[in-house]
Structure formats: C-alpha cells, structure tokens
Motif scaffolding. Structure first.
Motif, PDB file in Angstrom:
ATOM      1  N   ASP A 589       0.830  -1.208   0.000  1.00 54.81           N
ATOM      2  CA  ASP A 589       0.000   0.000   0.000  1.00 54.81           C
ATOM      3  C   ASP A 589       0.865   1.258   0.000  1.00 54.81           C
ATOM      4  N   ALA A 590       1.940   1.270   0.777  1.00 54.53           N
ATOM      5  CA  ALA A 590       2.842   2.428   0.784  1.00 54.53           C
ATOM      6  C   ALA A 590       3.674   2.479  -0.491  1.00 54.53           C
ATOM      7  N   PHE A 591       4.064   1.315  -1.015  1.00 57.26           N
ATOM      8  CA  PHE A 591       4.868   1.271  -2.231  1.00 57.26           C
ATOM      9  C   PHE A 591       4.107   1.809  -3.435  1.00 57.26           C
ATOM     10  N   GLN A 592       2.784   1.844  -3.340  1.00 57.86           N
ATOM     11  CA  GLN A 592       1.992   2.357  -4.453  1.00 57.86           C
ATOM     12  C   GLN A 592       2.379   3.789  -4.801  1.00 57.86           C
ATOM     13  N   PHE A 593       2.737   4.584  -3.794  1.00 60.07           N
ATOM     14  CA  PHE A 593       3.125   5.965  -4.088  1.00 60.07           C
ATOM     15  C   PHE A 593       4.388   5.998  -4.939  1.00 60.07           C
ATOM     16  N   ILE A 594       5.365   5.128  -4.650  1.00 58.28           N
ATOM     17  CA  ILE A 594       6.592   5.081  -5.448  1.00 58.28           C
ATOM     18  C   ILE A 594       6.268   4.644  -6.873  1.00 58.28           C
ATOM     19  N   ARG A 595       5.363   3.703  -7.014  1.00 54.57           N
ATOM     20  CA  ARG A 595       4.955   3.279  -8.357  1.00 54.57           C
ATOM     21  C   ARG A 595       4.321   4.430  -9.126  1.00 54.57           C
ATOM     22  N   ASP A 596       3.536   5.252  -8.432  1.00 54.73           N
ATOM     23  CA  ASP A 596       2.761   6.300  -9.093  1.00 54.73           C
ATOM     24  C   ASP A 596       3.564   7.564  -9.386  1.00 54.73           C
ATOM     25  N   VAL A 597       4.423   7.974  -8.474  1.00 55.14           N
ATOM     26  CA  VAL A 597       5.021   9.307  -8.548  1.00 55.14           C
ATOM     27  C   VAL A 597       5.890   9.442  -9.795  1.00 55.14           C
ATOM     28  N   PRO A 598       5.696  10.487 -10.590  1.00 55.50           N
ATOM     29  CA  PRO A 598       6.507  10.678 -11.801  1.00 55.50           C
ATOM     30  C   PRO A 598       7.914  11.184 -11.458  1.00 55.50           C
ATOM     31  N   VAL A 599       8.739  11.305 -12.510  1.00 52.99           N
ATOM     32  CA  VAL A 599      10.073  11.882 -12.361  1.00 52.99           C
ATOM     33  C   VAL A 599      10.279  13.042 -13.334  1.00 52.99           C
ATOM     34  N   ASP A 600       9.245  13.402 -14.068  1.00 51.04           N
ATOM     35  CA  ASP A 600       9.311  14.510 -15.022  1.00 51.04           C
ATOM     36  C   ASP A 600       8.035  15.325 -14.847  1.00 51.04           C
ATOM     37  N   TRP A 601       8.164  16.658 -14.895  1.00 54.87           N
ATOM     38  CA  TRP A 601       7.069  17.500 -14.433  1.00 54.87           C
ATOM     39  C   TRP A 601       6.764  18.637 -15.400  1.00 54.87           C
ATOM     40  N   ASP A 602       5.495  19.071 -15.393  1.00 53.56           N
ATOM     41  CA  ASP A 602       5.070  20.257 -16.138  1.00 53.56           C
ATOM     42  C   ASP A 602       5.072  21.509 -15.267  1.00 53.56           C
ATOM     43  N   ASP A 603       4.941  21.338 -13.970  1.00 51.21           N
ATOM     44  CA  ASP A 603       4.877  22.506 -13.091  1.00 51.21           C
ATOM     45  C   ASP A 603       5.329  22.107 -11.696  1.00 51.21           C
ATOM     46  N   THR A 604       5.906  23.069 -10.990  1.00 50.77           N
ATOM     47  CA  THR A 604       6.342  22.862  -9.610  1.00 50.77           C
ATOM     48  C   THR A 604       5.966  24.086  -8.794  1.00 50.77           C
ATOM     49  N   ARG A 605       5.372  23.874  -7.640  1.00 56.07           N
ATOM     50  CA  ARG A 605       5.028  24.958  -6.716  1.00 56.07           C
ATOM     51  C   ARG A 605       5.679  24.660  -5.362  1.00 56.07           C
ATOM     52  N   ILE A 606       6.566  25.542  -4.938  1.00 59.93           N
ATOM     53  CA  ILE A 606       7.133  25.435  -3.593  1.00 59.93           C
ATOM     54  C   ILE A 606       6.169  26.167  -2.665  1.00 59.93           C
ATOM     55  N   LEU A 607       5.439  25.430  -1.862  1.00 54.75           N
ATOM     56  CA  LEU A 607       4.357  26.010  -1.068  1.00 54.75           C
ATOM     57  C   LEU A 607       4.853  26.588   0.245  1.00 54.75           C
ATOM     58  N   LEU A 608       5.725  25.875   0.909  1.00 47.68           N
ATOM     59  CA  LEU A 608       6.288  26.311   2.190  1.00 47.68           C
ATOM     60  C   LEU A 608       7.737  25.856   2.240  1.00 47.68           C
ATOM     61  N   ALA A 609       8.635  26.694   2.745  1.00 47.00           N
ATOM     62  CA  ALA A 609      10.030  26.276   2.811  1.00 47.00           C
ATOM     63  C   ALA A 609      10.830  27.190   3.728  1.00 47.00           C
ATOM     64  N   GLU A 610      11.526  26.587   4.664  1.00 49.76           N
ATOM     65  CA  GLU A 610      12.512  27.264   5.497  1.00 49.76           C
ATOM     66  C   GLU A 610      13.714  26.334   5.615  1.00 49.76           C
ATOM     67  N   PRO A 611      14.907  26.808   5.243  1.00 48.22           N
ATOM     68  CA  PRO A 611      16.072  25.921   5.306  1.00 48.22           C
ATOM     69  C   PRO A 611      16.320  25.417   6.721  1.00 48.22           C
ATOM     70  N   GLY A 612      16.533  24.117   6.815  1.00 44.83           N
ATOM     71  CA  GLY A 612      16.790  23.502   8.105  1.00 44.83           C
ATOM     72  C   GLY A 612      15.560  23.177   8.908  1.00 44.83           C
ATOM     73  N   ASP A 613      14.367  23.554   8.402  1.00 43.67           N
ATOM     74  CA  ASP A 613      13.135  23.349   9.168  1.00 43.67           C
ATOM     75  C   ASP A 613      12.121  22.481   8.423  1.00 43.67           C
ATOM     76  N   PHE A 614      11.638  22.950   7.268  1.00 44.70           N
ATOM     77  CA  PHE A 614      10.579  22.210   6.578  1.00 44.70           C
ATOM     78  C   PHE A 614      10.528  22.633   5.119  1.00 44.70           C
ATOM     79  N   ILE A 615       9.959  21.758   4.285  1.00 43.65           N
ATOM     80  CA  ILE A 615       9.707  22.053   2.879  1.00 43.65           C
ATOM     81  C   ILE A 615       8.416  21.346   2.478  1.00 43.65           C
ATOM     82  N   THR A 616       7.547  22.037   1.776  1.00 45.40           N
ATOM     83  CA  THR A 616       6.346  21.447   1.198  1.00 45.40           C
ATOM     84  C   THR A 616       6.286  21.838  -0.272  1.00 45.40           C
ATOM     85  N   THR A 617       6.261  20.836  -1.143  1.00 43.03           N
ATOM     86  CA  THR A 617       6.347  21.046  -2.583  1.00 43.03           C
ATOM     87  C   THR A 617       5.236  20.282  -3.288  1.00 43.03           C
TER      88      THR A 617
END
Length: 704
Positions: A589-617
């Motif tokens: 069930d967890a491995f399904q995400f690895i099967r699904d997630v692509p490696v090539d993208w049309d768009d990227t949004r960095i939603l939240l990010a602080e170095p050394g603390d957290f990143i949400t992409t």
C-alpha cells in the motif's frame, strides 16, 4: 615622470567616474559597478532598499605577470536586454523564462601591455550572475590563473547553512551558525569520509545558503563550470566577508587558459522568502542551451538496484577474498568465491522480475565486474577494465532476460579515483554497453584521484566530467555521476547528464552516524541549487539491525512516510526505489506511491520552505492533470495547512494521503504510517500532521 602622470590621471579618472547602475527587469534588484581610486573593479547589489552585497572587489591573479585586479580604466560599456522562453528536455517545469538585463564592462590596463578584461553582469529579478572574460589580444594568449579574488561582502552576520570547504568531497554534514562562527569547532565531525582535503578552517563549500535577520534569503554558487576549478569561499567572519577560493592542480596553479577564455558565472540568488529561492532558474538560465539535436532517447526514470544490500552488509560487491589482484595477469575464473557476492545472475533476475511487476524501467547492478577485491584505498592505477564480468554474472543471459521483461539494466562504472585508467577505457566500456543493451551508466569517483596530485574539484577533473557527458551523449547513453564536483546547471547543455550525487546521500544512514532529520530540508537550498541529486530515497525498513551484527543501532533518520515525501521534495529525473524488493512487498500500500510518482514534471510549486526546518512542494505530472505533494520536517513535529489552489479550478480530485501514523517519530517509531483518501478541489485546504523527522506524501488524481 610621464608614466607617473599617466597613472595619476588614471586614478583620478577612476575616482571621478560615475557608478554604472543596472536594474533588473522589474526593478527588484539594483547592481552598481565602479572602479576604486586604485582602478580596482567593485560591485554592489541591492534588493529594494536592502543591501545584499556591499562594495566588493573583483580580480584574477596570474602567474608571472601582473594580475587583472587593479590599474584599470573603463574602455567601453555595453548594455542589453534579453527575454525569451525555452523548453527543457526534462525538468521541474514545462518552460523557463530567461529574462535579464546585461552590463558588459570592458576594462583596460595601461601600456606597455594594454590588456583588456571584460566583466559581464546579468541581472535577473531573482539574482545576479557575473563572470570574467579574457578576449584574444596580442599581450595575452596563454596564461595561468594563480588565484581569483572575487568578494561577496555582506552587510551583516547572517545565519549560514554550510559545510566545510574541501577539494575532494561534498559529503560533510551541514552546520547552521552565524557566519562569524564558521570554524572547525562548529563544523560537524564526519570521520567516515575516507578522502578529505579540507581547504582551511574558515572555508565553506558552495552553494552557500544565507538568511538575514531582516528577511532576505541569499544563495551564493556558480553556473556553467567548464575548464576551470570549482569555487569554495573563505569567510572573514569579523567583516561578514566572503572571498573565492579555487581548487589547485598538481602544480599548485588554479587554471591554465588560452584566450579567448571565460570563467564560470558567479551567482547570487536573492529573495525575501524561502520558496522563491527554490523556484529560481537563474543557474540554469546562465548555462548554454542543449548541444544535442536529438534528445528523444533521453528518458527520466525510476529504478531499483543491487545496491542497498551491500550498504547494509547483507551482500558484497566483491566475488572473493583475494586482495592483491592484477588485471593483466589474473585468471578470475579460478578465484574462490566467498558466497556473499550480490551481483550474481539469480539475484539480478529477482530484481528484474520485481521491476517488471511494478512498472520500473531500470535495474542498477553494482559489483558485476572484476576488481572489487582491492579497489579501495590503495591509490592503484588499473583496478577495473569495465568489460570483464565476474564468473557468476552472465552478461548475455541477463541481457536477454531483461529485454524479455521490458526492463533495462543500468551499468555501473566505479573507477576508484583512477581517472586516467577510466579515460583510456571509456571507448571500449561504452561499446560494451551498447553491445549488451545498456543505455544508462552510473559512474563513481571514490578515493584519491589519479593523475596523482589532482583533486575532484580541480580543472583537470572538471574537464573530465564534461568529457564523460559528451562521450556518453555521442553513444546515446544517459549518465549519473557519483562523487563528482557539485553541479552547476550543465544538465541544460548536456541533458543526458541526468543526475549527480555530490552530497551526503541516503546511504550514509546505513553505515555511519547517519543524516540528521534536518539534512533533507537543507539540501534543496544548497546542493540541489545546481542540479538534481541521486539521493536514493524509498527505504522502508528503517531499522537496520536485522541484517548484520555490525548494523547494531543503525537506522535511517526519517520516518517511512518521509521517505515517500522525498520523491517530491528532492528533485531528480532519476529516482531510485532504494530498498530491497522484499521490504516493498511487505508494504504494497505504501509502495503504491513510489509506483505512481513521476520523475518529469510540467509545473512545480514550492508552497512552504525554510532551510533547516521544513519544505512542502507540489508538482504536476508531465502531460497529465495529476499532482503530487511532498512535505518534510526536521526533528520537530509540525502541523501545516496547505491550500490546494494549484489544482485545476472546477475539477474534483481524489487525494491519497500517505502520512505518519499515530505515535510515529524518526527515532522511536519510524515505520508507523497511515493512508487515507478524501475528495478535494482547488478551494480545499489540506491539514497535514508531520511527526518528528517525518513527512507526508499525497497524490491528487482527477475524480470521475
């Protein structure tokens, strides 16, 4: 008397000459250039009303002749504008805007040499790139650089995210201190790195990430590193100053050049928030367009590999225990096997079967070729020939077997730092690959470099990495380099150069003190600024004690859910499902995400990010209306509310959320996870709960 008068006149002209001012396209940044009274080139950079770089000198020193650092007058000034959009072969976004204003200052030194130097500045809304250019001229043809005196004088004692400056490794842990506190005492100890050549106690590696108390984020690095050594930085903590430090060659010189010549771009990326730093494409824009006309054979991909089992002492790269092998005269068929060799035919077929069942196109095999018995630490010239398999690795049989499963084997070329040996054998090695249906190679440069006296980051090796990219491209081979110089955006020019390591990867969790939970929140702000990293995420069996006695107490310093999130937050077009097949089969069930997630993208949004603390992409899959989100944290548990306004308005999606389970934490309960589904739209707000050292991965697929 006449000479003295001319020098005085030149000094007066420099003192009275007005500063040259350049604004970025939207006037976010302002560059000022002028000559000091001594004819020294200087520059300043402002972000709005805030100082980014105070008056800083520029210069290059030469062997056996006056340097390009003072005594200049301005001979010519050219300015221009540029605005276009280009499409990367692969990447984080579908298209990239290249919008800047340029200032080219031609500087002249007095007779008798009358030498000229061009300083070229490109100012974007997200930062500055500049370089030194040496035109062809009668008084300058061949020359040797002994030092580069590029300064970055900062206005205050910023918080710095840094690792020790070193000519041979980028695998140190990061420290977070004020610039004034940079020292061996505040550098995190990393004794497990076998090949270290520290530069100085006040030296730091680039990319260097800085954060000011008044809200500026500043990243200093370089772009288009070709025919020149890599740049580290020397810190003058009391003055908040940084000065370039180049990697020397075996003679002690920094670079040997012939005009016309140029240095790499020195880059300063600037923003007032963390996400904008991670969204910058300045370094890519400063690289040349692709030199390749036909790129249709280049395929971003996920892969598995015979690799992790050696890291955790379950198997071995070597075939026997013999430790004094000579390639030229040893009959490898007579070697007595020790029974732990992982790259055997049956085991490789097992990985091929797993890859085929799960839609993973590649299988990396390390340890397939002879030479691993005494490959490390001996500074040995001829270790591998890259074409001779061990007796238990059936090359032709595996080629046929993999082809029948629609899987490609990925070649491994570890050269143990013996680069002269690799250069002699590259043609035969790549020919062998093509004959056996390999179209991707992972190279390795572990150990001290041969030619002896050269370093991983010197001019000779920088040119070698480019030669490998060029030669693999000629053979329609994709390349992933490990232990190279840190990347500087050259994957735009050579898109077959899919990824690099050049940092402390996930493997360090297997056999060392490991990577602290904050490590993956710093990497995007530092190492990944120059290009993708083959970090090898996806470890599900977090505790490693069960594999071997020497693993006692060893573990990966994240939760399982964070390992999934890394596929989104740590960008690469080459992503490994790094764990053993049996560990994925325990958690389908967890491995399904690895099967699904692509490696090539049309768009990227960095939603939240602080170095050394957290990143949400969040990233949009290439050619699909599917989005994937990854959120990671350091050692602190966090709650986040994420607006989903990046989704297509009016479309309902099914969000599958892979989150840390109840009571999860990286150190005490790392494998607890939960999966839930919910319907969302672009107006929804997703509430995320991240455990200490944890993460969340989410797939968004259109509902019916």
């Amino acid at each position: 008397m006449k000479k003295a008068f001319l020098l005085l006149l030149a000094a007066f002209a420099a003192l009275t000459a007005p500063a040259q001012t350049l604004h970025s396209p939207a006037h976010k940044l302002t560059l000022s250039f002028r000559l000091s009274p001594a004819g020294e080139p200087t520059y300043q950079l402002q972000y709005g009303a805030k100082s980014v770089v105070q008056a800083s000198r520029l210069g290059v020193l030469l062997q056996g002749q006056p340097g390009f650092d003072k005594g200049f007058t301005i001979a010519r000034i050219d300015s221009s504008r540029h605005d276009d959009t280009w499409t990367p072969v692969w990447g984080e976004v579908k298209s990239i805007r290249n919008h800047y204003r340029e200032l080219a200052v031609t500087l002249q030194q007095p007779a008798p040499q009358n030498r000229q130097l061009v300083l070229r500045f490109r100012l974007f809304d997200d930062g500055l790139g500049f370089r030194y250019e040496f035109p062809e001229q009668p008084s300058l043809k061949y020359f040797t650089v002994t030092a580069e005196k590029t300064e970055f004088n900062l206005p205050a004692d910023h918080q710095a995210f840094w690792m020790r400056g070193d000519y041979d490794t980028n695998e140190y842990l990061y420290s977070t201190t004020r610039l004034s506190e940079v020292s061996p005492a505040t550098a995190r100890p990393t004794p497990e790195i076998a090949t270290q050549t520290p530069i100085a106690g006040n030296a730091v590696q680039t990319p260097l990430m800085l954060r000011s108390d008044d809200g500026l984020y500043v990243n200093i690095h370089e772009a288009a590193l070709v025919n020149y050594p890599a740049m580290a930085l020397l810190v003058n903590g009391a003055m908040h100053g940084l000065t370039s430090q180049l990697c020397p060659d075996a003679t002690g010189a920094m670079a040997h050049l012939q005009t016309p010549a140029q240095t790499p771009w020195r880059t300063v990326v600037v923003a007032d928030n963390g996400p904008a730093i991670l969204s910058s494409k300045l370094i890519l824009n400063l690289n040349e367009p692709s030199k390749m006309v036909d790129t249709g054979w280049i395929r971003p991909q996920k892969y598995v590999g015979v690799w992790w089992e050696m890291q955790i002492n379950k198997g071995s790269w070597s075939y026997s225990d013999v430790n004094n092998i000579k390639l030229a005269d040893t009959d490898f068929a007579t070697l007595k096997p020790h029974g732990r060799h992982a790259a055997n035919t049956a085991n490789v077929k097992r990985y091929i079967d797993f890859a085929a069942r799960n839609g993973l196109p590649g299988v990396l095999v390390e340890g397939w070729n002879v030479g691993w018995e005494d490959w490390f630490g001996n500074w040995k010239e001829e270790v591998f020939d890259f074409v001779t398999p061990y007796p238990d690795f059936a090359v032709n049989e595996l080629q046929t077997y993999a082809s029948g499963k629609n899987v490609k084997l990925i070649m491994h070329h570890e050269n143990s730092g013996s680069v002269t040996n690799y250069e002699r054998r590259m043609d035969s090695a790549y020919r062998f690959m093509k004959e056996h249906n390999y179209d991707a190679v992972k190279t390795g440069y572990v150990g001290r470099i041969i030619p002896r006296g050269e370093h991983h980051d010197g001019q000779w090796m920088v040119n070698h990495y480019v030669r490998v990219a060029q030669k693999t491209a000629e053979n329609r081979i994709m390349v992933d380099m490990h232990e190279p110089v840190r990347p500087t955006g050259l994957h735009r020019t050579y898109p077959n150069w899919l990824a690099n390591e050049a940092a402390r990867g996930n493997e360090f969790n297997a056999w060392s003190s490991g990577n602290p939970p904050e490590h993956e929140t710093i990497l995007p702000f530092t190492r990944l600024m120059g290009g993708p990293m083959d970090y090898t995420p996806g470890i599900f069996q977090i505790k490693l004690d069960e594999y071997a006695p020497q693993n006692k107490g060893k573990q990966v310093h994240t939760t399982l859910a964070k390992q999934l999130a890394l596929y989104v937050t740590l960008y690469s077009p080459l992503q490994m499902a790094a764990d053993l097949p049996e560990n994925y089969e325990k958690h389908p069930d967890a491995f399904q995400f690895i099967r699904d997630v692509p490696v090539d993208w049309d768009d990227t949004r960095i939603l939240l990010a602080e170095p050394g603390d957290f990143i949400t992409t969040a990233r949009k899959a290439k050619g699909k209306d599917e989005w994937y989100l990854g959120s990671i944290t350091d050692e602190n548990a966090r709650q986040q509310q994420v607006r989903l306004d990046f989704l297509t308005p009016g479309q309902q999606y099914e969000a599958t959320i892979y989150a840390d389970g109840k009571g999860a934490s990286w150190d005490k309960n790392p494998m607890a996870y939960q999966i839930r589904k919910q319907k969302v739209t672009s107006k929804s707000v997703l509430k995320l709960q991240l455990a200490a050292g944890g993460g969340v991965a989410v797939s968004f697929k259109p509902g019916k």
